[in-house]
Design an enzyme around this catalytic site. Structure first.
Site, PDB file in Angstrom:
ATOM      1  N   ILE A   1       0.853  -1.193   0.000  1.00 31.37           N
ATOM      2  CA  ILE A   1       0.000   0.000   0.000  1.00 31.37           C
ATOM      3  C   ILE A   1       0.893   1.249   0.000  1.00 31.37           C
ATOM      4  O   ILE A   1       1.738   1.403   0.883  1.00 31.37           O
ATOM      5  CB  ILE A   1      -0.932   0.015   1.232  1.00 31.37           C
ATOM      6  CG1 ILE A   1      -1.885  -1.185   1.185  1.00 31.37           C
ATOM      7  CG2 ILE A   1      -1.714   1.315   1.299  1.00 31.37           C
ATOM      8  CD1 ILE A   1      -2.651  -1.430   2.451  1.00 31.37           C
TER       9      ILE A   1
ATOM     10  N   ASP B   1      -1.857  42.232 -17.126  1.00 31.44           N
ATOM     11  CA  ASP B   1      -1.922  43.684 -17.154  1.00 31.44           C
ATOM     12  C   ASP B   1      -0.720  44.185 -17.951  1.00 31.44           C
ATOM     13  O   ASP B   1       0.318  43.514 -18.003  1.00 31.44           O
ATOM     14  CB  ASP B   1      -1.891  44.220 -15.714  1.00 31.44           C
ATOM     15  CG  ASP B   1      -2.078  45.718 -15.658  1.00 31.44           C
ATOM     16  OD1 ASP B   1      -2.770  46.259 -16.527  1.00 31.44           O
ATOM     17  OD2 ASP B   1      -1.515  46.346 -14.748  1.00 31.44           O
TER      18      ASP B   1
END
Length: 679
Positions: free
Chosen positions: A91, A135
């Site tokens: 696991i 911007d």
């Protein structure tokens, strides 16, 4: 009372501090949330789900292995310990921790390159960015304004008025003068100083008594000055907006005439903007008495137009190249600015943001387009000029509707809604407001567009490395399962004991996985299209690769065990299997570096991977050579032949994977050839 973190929308003021730090209201709130854990990133959530599935599958396999062992009359306690050890080893419980470590290391690297990540998930999302809305001023340009052209019938007068209608401070130290303030206003004050119009003297003679601060919706600023027994109103702002507020214009003789030349002024504005100049208009009026209500409706009207001032803000070094890099990477750069459309287009063309096929649009035109229509045609536009905060949000949402992952830059309070709505909100570190920073996911310490592109590159690299680490960990875990499962199916004794499995999982899994997370970016990383947000981690056949590689390592370990067990006995077989499994994983970590041949990309580029390999190999061998450790792990010394067999088997993943990569490369080449032929 004003509380810390309250937003000052406009104006100026002084305050007395009554509480600081953790004693303030915000400090008390901060104290309440200090122990809260950071939210899981999208990859961590996906891994959590994968971990649960793998965990259930592993537990089922371990149960089956335990049952098979009992059927084959193997000692139940031994089989139980082996099954439990295999379950723990198989696991991938370390995956979330390793992913967090990688993200944290990535954040540190990005901080060194002026990209400060405020929210961990932003690192992942950066790699998927497909649109960057930037911007203009300060991000694409240097934000170092200087006046280069004045269009007025009285240059001295327009310079004087412009100086006074600013919030700059002039500091003088060691006979050096420095102007502090917003770059556009600094340029105006510096022009005044150069023209013998010192703001300090002007304000001494005509002190400011009131003001209407700049507002992004009005696009104007007004100051009111006492001039003897009268009052002078000075307004500066966007020419197309301010001109509508003017009824007269100044003549050469300083007299007032009807503003019949409005059309000529507008044409002059467009001509100056077409030279990539930021243009502001200046107007004024004198009053005997001030109205009781001091607002835009009562003050900013019936003005006398004085002139236009054009300022140059050169593009930042490297931005043009960064825009080119974005295009190669499948990322569209979009300019969003409050400037005149002609100015925006001129800069966008110079930076190659705007080409022949792209369009530019103003905020006024956006107001005439429905959101549905904007979403349909958003891809046609590369420049948005004269936009409001509401427009920015509309633009972001329109791009997102197309499935794009949108990064948005901003520095002001008015940018906050767009920053919040974007997939990645990027605030300016130098000139950004606290509000913009709080709404952002990332802060640019240098306010530079080039830094955004570098951050995207880092984001892609981090995503790639996380994928590689997942690939490595799950493949090695499958290898351990295959070793035990197939060993029992083939009627062999358990090739590895529980303690041996746990050791391999601890040493030869974790160290290389972390080192893989530090792998340098592929040279072609910015020549690839962005990763789709809908694409899973295991897409493009990764699951198949993981399973095949796991089986390969498991079978090679079984070969080592079988040879040792058959010719030298069970304990030697287990020792050879123990060494082989550990070394196979360490060797295989180099195969995970890239889809290309490791001999082509270079083995020694990642010093951390080399270090983990050397350290892991030394530790693995020491467990066998040191008697006390060997006794704990139930291992025995090996002779020269046994060491040689183990070493050869451990190195086999390199030629096997090189052959596999060669086959995949040929297949890929044929597919690309067919695609080109079809096109």
């Amino acid at each position: 009372m004003a509380f810390m973190a309250s937003i000052v929308v406009n104006g100026h003021g002084r305050a007395i501090v009554t509480e600081i730090g953790m004693d303030s209201k915000v400090g008390k709130i901060a104290n309440m949330i200090m122990e809260d854990e950071a939210p899981e990133t999208p990859i961590q959530k996906k891994l959590g789900q994968v971990g649960k599935i793998l965990g259930m599958v592993c537990l089922i396999i371990c149960f089956v292995i335990f049952v098979i062992g009992l059927i084959k009359n193997i000692d139940p306690i031994e089989m139980f310990m082996t099954s439990v050890g295999l379950a723990v080893a198989a696991i991938p419980e370390g995956l979330p921790a390793i992913v967090t470590i990688m993200l944290s290391i990535g954040v540190t690297k990005m901080a060194k390159k002026k990209s400060i990540i405020r929210k961990l998930p932003a690192v992942e999302t950066l790699g998927s960015s497909s649109v960057i809305c930037s911007d203009k001023t300060g991000t694409l340009t240097q934000n170092k304004m200087r006046v280069v052209e004045i269009n007025s019938k009285d240059v001295n007068f327009v310079t004087e008025l412009a100086c006074m209608c600013t919030d700059c401070n002039i500091l003088e130290q060691d006979q050096k003068i420095e102007v502090k303030g917003e770059p556009t206003e600094v340029a105006l004050v510096n022009q005044g100083l150069a023209s013998q119009k010192d703001k300090r003297k002007l304000e001494h003679d005509m002190p400011r008594v009131a003001e209407i601060p700049f507002d992004s919706n009005r696009k104007m600023m007004t100051t009111i000055h006492k001039m003897g027994n009268r009052y002078r109103i000075i307004t500066k702002g966007a020419p197309d907006v301010l001109l509508e507020k003017c009824q007269k214009q100044i003549s050469n003789s300083l007299g007032q005439v009807s503003i019949l030349e409005k059309y000529k002024i507008q044409k002059q504005n467009e001509k100056m903007a077409g030279k990539a100049l930021r243009v502001i208009a200046v107007a004024y009026k004198d009053l005997d008495f001030l109205p009781q209500r001091m607002d835009t409706d009562t003050i900013e009207n019936n003005l006398i137009f004085v002139g236009l001032i054009g300022m140059m803000d050169p593009p930042r070094e490297g931005v043009k190249e960064a825009v080119k890099t974005c295009k190669k990477a499948g990322i569209k750069t979009v300019m969003i600015t409050g400037d005149h459309i002609a100015t925006a287009k001129a800069i966008a063309k110079e930076l190659q943001i705007l080409d022949a096929r792209d369009k530019a649009i103003t905020g006024q035109e956006l107001d005439c387009i429905s959101q549905k229509e904007l979403e349909k045609n958003i891809g046609d536009y590369s420049v948005f000029a004269r936009v409001t905060p509401e427009h920015k949000v509309r633009i972001v949402k329109a791009w997102q509707k197309t499935g794009a992952v949108v990064a948005m830059t901003g520095d002001g309070v008015n940018d906050s809604p767009a920053l919040k709505n974007a997939d990645i909100g990027i605030a300016m570190g130098k000139n950004g407001t606290d509000v913009a920073k709080n709404a952002s996911d990332m802060i640019l310490a240098d306010d530079n567009f080039v830094t955004i592109v570098e951050a995207v590159k880092q984001g892609r690299n981090i995503y790639d490395n996380i994928k590689k680490a997942i690939h490595f960990l799950i493949a090695t875990n499958i290898g351990e399962i295959v070793t035990i499962f197939m060993g029992l199916v083939l009627g062999l004794k358990s090739p590895l004991l529980a303690i041996q499995l746990l050791w391999i999982n601890l040493v030869t899994d974790s160290l290389p996985a972390i080192a893989i997370g530090l792998e340098p970016a592929d040279k072609d990383i910015m020549n690839r299209k962005p990763v789709s947000r809908k694409k899973g981690i295991f897409a493009d056949g990764l699951w198949n690769k993981i399973v095949v590689e796991g089986i390969m390592m498991g079978m090679l370990t079984l070969v080592a065990f079988s040879l040792g067990n058959k010719f030298f006995g069970l304990e030697v077989g287990r020792t050879m299997a123990f060494l082989s499994m550990g070394l196979l994983e360490l060797v295989h970590s180099f195969n995970i570096k890239s889809e290309q041949s490791i001999f082509k990309i270079g083995i020694f580029e990642n010093k951390f991977l080399i270090g983990s390999f050397i350290l892991g190999t030394i530790i693995q061998i020491m467990v066998v050579l040191v008697p006390t450790l060997a006794e704990i792990f139930k291992l025995v010394p090996l002779n020269q032949t046994q060491w040689l067999i183990t070493a050869v088997i451990s190195l086999l993943p390199i030629p096997i994977m090189e052959l596999q990569k060669k086959i995949d490369s040929v297949k890929c080449g044929k597919t690309m050839y067919k695609e080109k032929a079809r096109v």
